[in-house]
Structures are given as structure tokens and as C-alpha cells.
Write a protein that holds these residues in place. Structure first.
Motif, short mmCIF file in Angstrom:
data_model
loop_
_atom_site.label_atom_id
_atom_site.label_comp_id
_atom_site.label_asym_id
_atom_site.label_seq_id
_atom_site.Cartn_x
_atom_site.Cartn_y
_atom_site.Cartn_z
N LEU A 352 71.23 9.83 -18.25
CA LEU A 352 70.41 11.00 -17.93
C LEU A 352 69.34 10.67 -16.90
O LEU A 352 69.21 11.36 -15.88
N ILE A 353 68.58 9.63 -17.17
CA ILE A 353 67.45 9.34 -16.29
C ILE A 353 67.90 8.81 -14.93
O ILE A 353 67.13 8.82 -13.97
N GLU A 354 69.14 8.33 -14.84
CA GLU A 354 69.67 7.87 -13.56
C GLU A 354 70.24 9.01 -12.73
O GLU A 354 70.51 8.83 -11.54
N ASP A 355 70.43 10.16 -13.33
CA ASP A 355 71.03 11.29 -12.63
C ASP A 355 69.99 11.98 -11.76
O ASP A 355 68.93 12.41 -12.25
N PRO A 356 70.22 12.13 -10.45
CA PRO A 356 69.21 12.74 -9.57
C PRO A 356 68.92 14.21 -9.90
O PRO A 356 67.78 14.66 -9.75
N GLU A 357 69.94 14.94 -10.34
CA GLU A 357 69.69 16.34 -10.68
C GLU A 357 68.79 16.45 -11.91
O GLU A 357 67.88 17.28 -11.94
N PHE A 358 69.02 15.61 -12.92
CA PHE A 358 68.18 15.65 -14.12
C PHE A 358 66.74 15.24 -13.79
O PHE A 358 65.79 15.82 -14.32
N ARG A 359 66.58 14.25 -12.92
CA ARG A 359 65.22 13.85 -12.52
C ARG A 359 64.53 14.99 -11.78
O ARG A 359 63.34 15.27 -12.00
N PHE A 360 65.25 15.68 -10.90
CA PHE A 360 64.71 16.83 -10.19
C PHE A 360 64.34 17.94 -11.17
O PHE A 360 63.28 18.56 -11.08
N TYR A 361 65.20 18.17 -12.14
CA TYR A 361 64.98 19.16 -13.20
C TYR A 361 63.71 18.84 -13.99
O TYR A 361 62.84 19.71 -14.19
N SER A 362 63.56 17.60 -14.40
CA SER A 362 62.38 17.20 -15.18
C SER A 362 61.11 17.32 -14.36
O SER A 362 60.08 17.80 -14.85
N LEU A 363 61.17 16.89 -13.10
CA LEU A 363 60.00 16.96 -12.23
C LEU A 363 59.61 18.41 -11.98
O LEU A 363 58.41 18.76 -12.01
N LEU A 364 60.59 19.27 -11.75
CA LEU A 364 60.31 20.68 -11.49
C LEU A 364 59.66 21.34 -12.70
O LEU A 364 58.65 22.05 -12.58
N VAL A 365 60.22 21.11 -13.89
CA VAL A 365 59.66 21.71 -15.11
C VAL A 365 58.24 21.22 -15.34
O VAL A 365 57.33 22.01 -15.64
N GLY A 366 58.02 19.92 -15.20
CA GLY A 366 56.68 19.37 -15.41
C GLY A 366 55.66 19.94 -14.43
O GLY A 366 54.53 20.27 -14.80
N ALA A 367 56.06 20.07 -13.16
CA ALA A 367 55.15 20.59 -12.14
C ALA A 367 54.80 22.05 -12.41
O ALA A 367 53.64 22.46 -12.29
N VAL A 368 55.80 22.85 -12.78
CA VAL A 368 55.54 24.27 -13.04
C VAL A 368 54.64 24.44 -14.26
O VAL A 368 53.73 25.29 -14.27
N ILE A 369 54.86 23.66 -15.30
CA ILE A 369 54.00 23.74 -16.49
C ILE A 369 52.56 23.45 -16.11
O ILE A 369 51.63 24.16 -16.53
N LEU A 370 52.34 22.42 -15.32
CA LEU A 370 50.99 22.05 -14.90
C LEU A 370 50.34 23.18 -14.10
O LEU A 370 49.17 23.53 -14.32
N ILE A 371 51.10 23.77 -13.17
CA ILE A 371 50.56 24.86 -12.36
C ILE A 371 50.20 26.05 -13.22
O ILE A 371 49.13 26.67 -13.06
N VAL A 372 51.08 26.40 -14.16
CA VAL A 372 50.83 27.56 -15.02
C VAL A 372 49.60 27.33 -15.89
O VAL A 372 48.78 28.23 -16.09
N VAL A 373 49.45 26.13 -16.42
CA VAL A 373 48.28 25.83 -17.25
C VAL A 373 46.99 25.97 -16.45
O VAL A 373 45.99 26.50 -16.93
N LEU A 374 47.03 25.53 -15.19
CA LEU A 374 45.82 25.53 -14.38
C LEU A 374 45.47 26.90 -13.80
O LEU A 374 44.30 27.31 -13.82
N ILE A 375 46.47 27.62 -13.29
CA ILE A 375 46.16 28.88 -12.59
C ILE A 375 46.98 30.06 -13.09
O ILE A 375 46.97 31.13 -12.49
N GLY A 376 47.69 29.88 -14.20
CA GLY A 376 48.62 30.92 -14.64
C GLY A 376 47.98 32.10 -15.34
O GLY A 376 48.61 33.14 -15.50
#
Length: 669
Positions: A352-376
Motif C-alpha cells: 500500500l505505502i509503496e503504491d503512488p496512487e495510494f500515497r497521492f490519495y493519503s496526501l490529498l485527504v490529509g491536506a483537505v482535512i487540514l484546510i477544512v479545519v482551518l478555514i472550512g
């Protein structure tokens, strides 16, 4: 004598060969309908048993007849596409029969069924029982064929309301008001208002609610993949069907034999399903709710037996934070490739962690959560009966809400614990973007899939580089390997078609759901306010007399607004014409009523129309504005529902499997 290899060269769809396999699929679906019939039997729902046994027998009989008339030969590529496309239509059509027998119209039944099998989660149900379960319209249910058969067969049988209306008189008027509020926040104002005025609620069929969630579980991994897994001797035909139903950018096979791959995928699917069910039981969720919620989570479908979705479990009787975390984790897991889950469990722990799509998926979800918490602007959007929190508790609640809704949207699940329609504009735009992207290829989520987004970004970067260096040779890579040019071309075609279908669908949906010729008018608004001042729901003049009768007092009127509210108004939420309105537009800081005139227009607003089509095409479910997480699609006219049904169908099969049927050469000899 004709050989199997000769069959693969046939250029047209052979009807008898198609009927043979299609009939076998219908027999399977007919047998599966007996499961919700058993649930109805356990809960003593005579109408529910009838509503499933009759369609099960009918579907099985039709399938048996088709199989007898059919001819057993190897499927061609064209027949594989036709079988998958029409197989999903057939599943939705036969799956709609129980809804019809219990009182829904054919269009509404097909909408609900297609939404289930495609794991969309959009619903036309709008009425709520006293226990928070979805309920059928009392009048429609009483005239349903299942109720008529039950009444004629059992003279002492009658459809009884979910709760006793006699309990809602006198001192309990406040409780009735809160019931109206909770129902209205999640359903159709017209239907709820009528029921509230009479004190009656239609019947709740637990077997039907189980069927809604079960169809999502079947559709999550794919009914054709299940068909391949359990049906022997498909051979080459199985590969054709698998490629047609799982048409991702690359064919990710676990085993050389397609049937073994299908069995492994369904095995992993069942293991994850069992794990979530056990954890939800540990979180004190009732067994029935745990089964239905698990089906809808692992399939990323979003149907819930409760009208308040996951927010229902925010009360003191449940471990709300634990339940929310469990659902978040399993939505996230289901948004990743199930083939990768298998490899992680049995082949390589780091797959899982070696898969580029899953890493992109995890990074995207984490970034959106942070943005929503701060300015959502999450505060004030929480649904359910969770107690007020402060300090660290409020921060945790804010983080859970942001994480829950972000994962719910990106995985196309559609569960809700917060009304994201009240969030800030940047946060809502990000969620709309996630409706298009979806999660990972090979998962149960909808949308374009992140691997296509990732490769398209890399493709565009390469083209920009070539603009500066025309003679440069630069390959687009994934997992350190070059991606073939024909794969890149197919991805760009897919994304162009996706945007085109979205645009055409949005225009058509906005056109058929508007009522041209009616100018915008200014209407007075009736507002219900809960006894604790926590919720306010407003609607138009049709609800005026009913609201006055319920509360036993005249509303306070000012500036075109009629509003009932308690002495100490602590309102945090208000809806006008089913749309969220900022409190600053209604109340002054001192709590007094300020002048406000509603501008109601019969025309469909752009955001509602576009987000509804994006949600249907991405198999998400809830959208924005009129079709937000606290609303439903019951008021959409029939032709509008048909447009959304087609979008769900096309989106679930990732466009090409359906669109290829429109090519004239597909049907030529």
C-alpha cells in the motif's frame, strides 16, 4: 464445426448467447432477494415478506426462461460489454420491484434501486419514523400491492403507524415540534408537514431498508464480479465480463485465472466487512444498524437505515466518537485498491505505502482535512444530538467532522455527520472537486479515480516541458515504469468524455427541473424553532396553517418573515426554501428579528443542478444547496430523476462500457 476461437471473431451480439448468461444473472439476483425477505419475516413485516418473495420468484422465473431459451457459447468482447451494461440495468429494474410493491412509483423505485446498486446513495425517501428510521408514505404504502395482498390474505392485518399519534397532544407539543424539525432537516418539507399536521407517520419496513444497504454491498465490489466468482465454467467469457465491469486504466489481476481473481477480491471484501461489523458492535451500535452501516461503508454507498445518517448515533446511548472513527477508517480503507489490500495482507506488507496512487490519495485527504479545519467554517454545522463541546472537545469534534466529510466525499460514500452545505465557499469548492476525482482505482469508490488524475497531471507536465524542448524524449512514469502512450491517450479521452457528460447532464437537468414562466416572487416564510432553540426550519405559505395549529400561537412577523421562536433564542441554523441562510441575514446580534424578504425563484440554481449531476456521475449521493446532505431528491420531477439514473449507471461503469453501446458499428454484422 465452429470452434471457440471462431466465436471470438463474431462481430455482432448473438441474442441467444446473451440471454443464456443474462438469465443466469437474473436467477442469482432472484435468490439474493430472499435475504431481505428473511429480515422482514424476523421483524414480523408481512407486507415486506410479500414485497420480496414475489419479485424473487418473478426474477428467478424470468431468468430461468432466458437461460432455457439461450445458447451456451463463449462470449465475445461485444457481448461482454452488452451483458455488463444491461446486466446493471436489469439488476436495478428487478431490484426496484420491492419498492413498487410497497408503494413507491416506478420512477422513484428505479431511482432508489439504481442508487443502491451503483453505490450512489442518493435517495427519494423523505419521511421519518419516530425511531429515526426511514418510513414510507402512509397513503402510498396503504395502496401498495403488497399491503393489498396482505390485507386480503389476512383479515386482521392493517398498516399501523410507527408511533401512536395520541401521544403527541397537550404537553407533548414541544416534542412534536422537534420531531417535525428533525424530519424536515432530512426530508421533504411537504411530506413531513402533512404528516406532522395529522400526527401520522407511514410504516417503516426494516427488510426494505436492509435491501437498500445490501444492494450497495452487492454493487460495491460488482455484481458481475460476484457472478464470475461463483459461476463455474465461464472461461474466456469471465475475462470479457471482468474487463467490461472493471475498466480501469490498467488490468490489475491477482491470479492468471479471472475466476480466482474475482474470488480473492470478494474474499478480501468480506473480511473487511466482517471486521467493521464487529467493531461497530463493540461501539454499542445495534446489530441491525451495524449490518446496514457496514454494507454501506465498505461499498462506499452511503445509505443508512436512519434518516440522520451517522449523525443519529451522536446521542448518549452510543459511543459517537468511536463509531465515527470506525466509519472514517473503513471508508478510507474502501477507497483504496482491494487488490492492494490483498497483496498487503498476503504478499508484501508495504504494498500500500509503496503504491503512488495510494500515497497521492493519503496526501490529498490529509491536506483537505487540514484546510477544512482551518478555514472550512465547520463550527455550527454539526448534525445529530451531540452535546455542546468546548476547548479540546470542540477541537476534536471539529477535526472529526472535517475528516468524516472529507473521506465520505472523496470515497463517494455520502454519509453525513455535519451539514457541509454550511461550510465556507473554499471548503465547498474543494468537496465539489473531490466529487469528480473519487479515490483509488480498484476500490469501491466512484469518480474519475485518482490514478487518472495523477497521470493526467504528469502528462500535462510533460507536454509543457516539450513546449520548451521540442526534441526532448520524456516518458510519463508510474511505479518507476513508463506508461504506454495508448494508455495515456485513453485516460485523456476518458477525462474529456467525463467533463462533456457532466456539462450536458447539468444543462439537461437544470432545464427539466426548472419551471419556466414563473417569475421570482417574495414570499413570507414560516419558521419552526425547537424548544431548546437549537434548530430552525423555515418554509413557505403552504405550511402556515399547520405551523400555527401545531404551536397554538401566532408567529411573530417582520419584513416578510413569519417566525416562531422561544423566549431565549439560541438558534444556530436556519433554512429558507430548503436552503441554508446565515443567521446574520435573519437575526441581529441582540436576538431580535430583522427585516428579511425571501426571493424565491422556481428556476433551478446552477450550483444545485451542477452538483446533483456531479454527485450522480461520481456515485456520491448528496450534493449542494437543494440536494445537500440534509435534503433528498424526492422533489425532482420524473424526467430529472431519469437523467440522474442514467448518470449513475454511466458513472458506475466508468463511461466507456455504456457509451460503446451508442456506436452504430457495435450492432452491425
Amino acid at each position: 464445426m465452429r470452434s471457440a476461437s471462431d466465436d471470438l471473431d463474431v462481430r455482432w451480439v448473438r441474442i441467444r448467447v446473451f440471454l443464456r448468461v443474462f438469465g443466469t444473472l437474473l436467477k442469482l439476483l432472484g435468490g439474493l432477494m430472499l435475504l431481505p425477505a428473511g429480515v422482514s419475516f424476523l421483524y414480523g413485516e408481512v407486507e415486506g415478506v410479500i414485497a420480496f418473495v414475489l419479485p424473487a420468484l418473478f426474477t428467478f422465473a424470468i431468468g430461468l426462461l432466458m437461460a432455457i431459451l439461450g445458447e451456451e457459447e463463449v462470449l465475445t468482447n461485444r457481448e461482454g460489454f452488452a451483458l455488463v451494461a444491461f446486466g446493471w440495468l436489469g439488476a436495478a429494474a428487478t431490484g426496484a420491484l420491492p419498492y413498487i410493491l410497497l408503494g413507491l412509483s416506478p420512477i422513484d423505485a428505479l431511482f432508489e434501486s439504481m442508487s443502491g446498486f451503483t453505490t450512489t446513495g442518493a435517495s427519494i425517501l423523505s419521511e421519518v419514523g419516530a425511531d429515526g428510521l426511514w418510513a414510507m408514505n402512509a397513503t402510498a404504502a396503504s395502496y401498495g400491492l403488497a399491503a393489498s395482498i396482505a390485507h386480503n390474505a389476512f383479515s386482521d392485518l392493517s398498516i399501523s403507524p410507527t408511533f401512536d399519534p395520541a401521544g403527541f397532544v397537550g404537553s407533548n407539543i414541544s416534542a412534536l415540534n422537534d420531531t417535525v424539525l428533525n424530519a424536515t432537516l432530512n426530508g421533504s418539507l411537504v411530506g413531513v408537514e402533512a404528516n406532522a399536521s395529522s400526527g401520522l407517520v407511514g410504516p417503516t419496513y426494516r427488510g426494505l431498508l436492509f435491501w437498500r444497504c445490501f444492494t450497495q454491498w452487492l454493487g460495491g465490489m460488482g455484481i458481475i464480479v460476484l457472478f464470475i466468482a461463483i459461476l463455474p465454467n465461464l472461461g474466456v467469457a469471465g475475462r470479457q465480463l471482468f474487463k467490461a465491469e472493471v475498466p480501469g486504466p490498467s488490468e490489475d489481476l491477482i491470479r492468471p485465472r479471472i475466476r480466482e481473481t474475482a474470488k480473492i477480491l470478494w474474499g478480501v471484501y468480506m473480511v473487511i466487512t466482517a471486521a467493521e461489523f464487529l467493531l461497530l458492535m463493540l461501539a454499542r451500535m445495534p446489530a441491525y444498524d451495524a449490518v446496514c452501516t457496514t454494507f454501506s461503508t465498505v461499498s462506499t454507498g452511503g445509505f443508512s437505515p436512519r434518516a440522520d445518517s451517522i449523525a443519529y448515533y451522536g446521542g448518549p446511548d452510543y459511543n459517537a466518537p468511536f463509531i465515527e472513527v470506525i466509519v472514517i477508517v473503513f471508508m478510507f480503507i474502501s477507497g483504496a485498491s482491494f487488490a492492494l489490500h490483498y497483496r498487503t495482507m498476503y504478499v508484501n506488507r508495504t504494498s500500500l505505502i509503496e503504491d503512488p496512487e495510494f500515497r497521492f490519495y493519503s496526501l490529498l485527504v490529509g491536506a483537505v482535512i487540514l484546510i477544512v479545519v482551518l478555514i472550512g467554517g465547520v463550527d455550527g454545522s454539526f448534525l445529530g444530538d451531540s452535546p455542546e463541546a468546548e476547548g479540546v472537545g470542540l477541537a476534536g469534534q471539529r477535526l472529526r467532522a472535517a475528516a468524516f466529510q472529507t473521506v465520505s466525499i472523496v470515497t463517494s460514500t455520502g454519509f453525513a455527520t455535519a451539514d457541509y452545505d454550511l461550510w465556507s465557499s473554499p471548503a465547498k469548492l474543494i468537496l465539489l472537486f473531490l466529487m469528480f476525482t473519487g479515490a483509488c482505482a480498484g476500490s469501491t469508490s466512484g469518480g474519475m479515480k485518482l490514478v487518472r488524475v495523477l497521470l493526467s497531471v504528469r502528462y500535462c507536465r510533460r507536454e509543457l516541458f516539450r513546449t520548451l524542448h521540442p526534441k526532448a524524449v520524456m516518458a510519463v512514469k508510474l511505479k518507476a515504469s513508463p506508461v504506454r502512450e495508448d494508455v495515456l491517450h485513453s485516460i485523456m479521452v476518458f477525462m474529456a468524455l467525463y467533463i462533456l457528460i457532466f456539462a450536458v447532464g447539468s444543462v439537461l437537468f437544470a432545464s427539466v427541473t426548472s419551471l419556466p414562466g414563473e417569475a421570482a416572487t417574495s414570499e413570507e416564510i414560516v419558521c419552526f424553532v425547537s424548544g431548546d432553540g437549537e434548530k430552525v426550519v423555515c418554509f413557505g405559505p403552504d405550511g402556515w396553517n399547520g405551523s400555527r395549529e401545531l404551536l397554538g400561537s401566532d408567529p411573530k412577523v417582520s419584513g416578510g418573515v413569519a417566525c416562531f421562536f422561544p423566549a431565549e433564542n439560541g438558534t444556530r441554523r436556519i433554512e429558507v426554501d430548503r436552503r441554508p441562510i446565515n443567521l446574520s441575514e435573519i437575526y441581529s446580534k441582540g436576538g431580535g428579528l430583522v427585516s428579511f424578504g425571501s426571493g424565491f425563484s422556481s428556476d433551478m440554481d446552477v450550483i444545485s443542478a451542477a452538483s446533483a449531476v456531479a454527485s450522480a456521475l461520481g456515485n456520491v449521493g448528496p450534493a449542494f444547496h437543494r440536494y445537500g446532505p440534509t435534503d433528498n431528491y424526492s422533489e425532482v420531477p420524473g424526467i430529472g430523476k431519469l437523467i440522474l439514473i442514467v448518470c449513475m449507471w454511466i458513472g458506475r461503469l466508468e463511461l466507456l462500457t455504456v457509451l460503446v453501446l451508442l456506436v452504430p458499428d457495435f450492432w452491425k454484422d
